[in-house]
Design an enzyme around this catalytic site. Sequence first.
Site, PDB file in Angstrom:
ATOM      1  N   SER A   2       0.829  -1.208   0.000  1.00  0.00           N
ATOM      2  CA  SER A   2       0.000   0.000   0.000  1.00  0.00           C
ATOM      3  C   SER A   2       0.863   1.258   0.000  1.00  0.00           C
ATOM      4  O   SER A   2       0.503   2.272  -0.603  1.00  0.00           O
ATOM      5  CB  SER A   2      -0.945   0.001   1.206  1.00  0.00           C
ATOM      6  N   GLU A  39      -5.246  -3.888  -2.683  1.00  0.00           N
ATOM      7  CA  GLU A  39      -5.982  -5.055  -2.158  1.00  0.00           C
ATOM      8  C   GLU A  39      -6.612  -5.847  -3.305  1.00  0.00           C
ATOM      9  O   GLU A  39      -7.750  -6.322  -3.225  1.00  0.00           O
ATOM     10  CB  GLU A  39      -7.066  -4.607  -1.168  1.00  0.00           C
TER      11      GLU A  39
END
Length: 234
Positions: A16, A87
């Site tokens: 991320s 994700e």
Amino acid sequence: MAELVFFSGTMDCGKSTLALQMDHNHRARGRGGIRFSCNDRAGDSTISSRLGLRTDAVEVESGTDFWDEVVVRRTSGLRVDYLICDEAQFYSPSQVEQLARVVDEMDVDVFAFGITSDFRTRLFPGSQRLIELADKVQVLQVEALCWCGRRATQNARTLNGIMVVEGEQVMVGDVAAADDAPFEGVVGYETLCRRHYMRRVTAHGANLMAGGDQPLPFDVDACLWPGAGELPRQ
């Protein structure tokens, strides 16, 4: 030419963080993009990093169509040169195919970030399809570590600190179980080396075995840990 790139790795390897950095770099050069996420630990419509960075994003749901998302924005006059898809392991195979179509037919770069396998060491359907279709698959070089100090290669799910190998594939970690859940406790995740994953020894279990002192040495027989149990036979 546009590419579909899948950045993969275990938890804690900076996926991320890299997604947010890439988004910043492309926007700084005048490119327009869309950020997507799904089931982020910080909540819906968010990309968050364990370093504390976070920004807004479009939440990917079961009915999300990436082709339509791009078309709607372009027809309204917005520039879309790339997609940041965090994700991505939670995306459906058909959604991954939509991403490939966006690359091939709209010339939009897609940068997908996700975990390859789940807490049972099984490929996520979205990750599997990305591996099959991506122009590039890049394993992130930042190594997550097991509690013993070795390189972590597996994602483990824990319940009150004890590793579990059964349950739903998708479950957000570090949250208390719902009142109507079949168990009570706190679900969490940690990264383990293959040795301690196979022996089902988490950091919590190691500390209990060591009497709360330093983590166990590598040659301790972790099968003595009463919480280890046996892995289910296939």
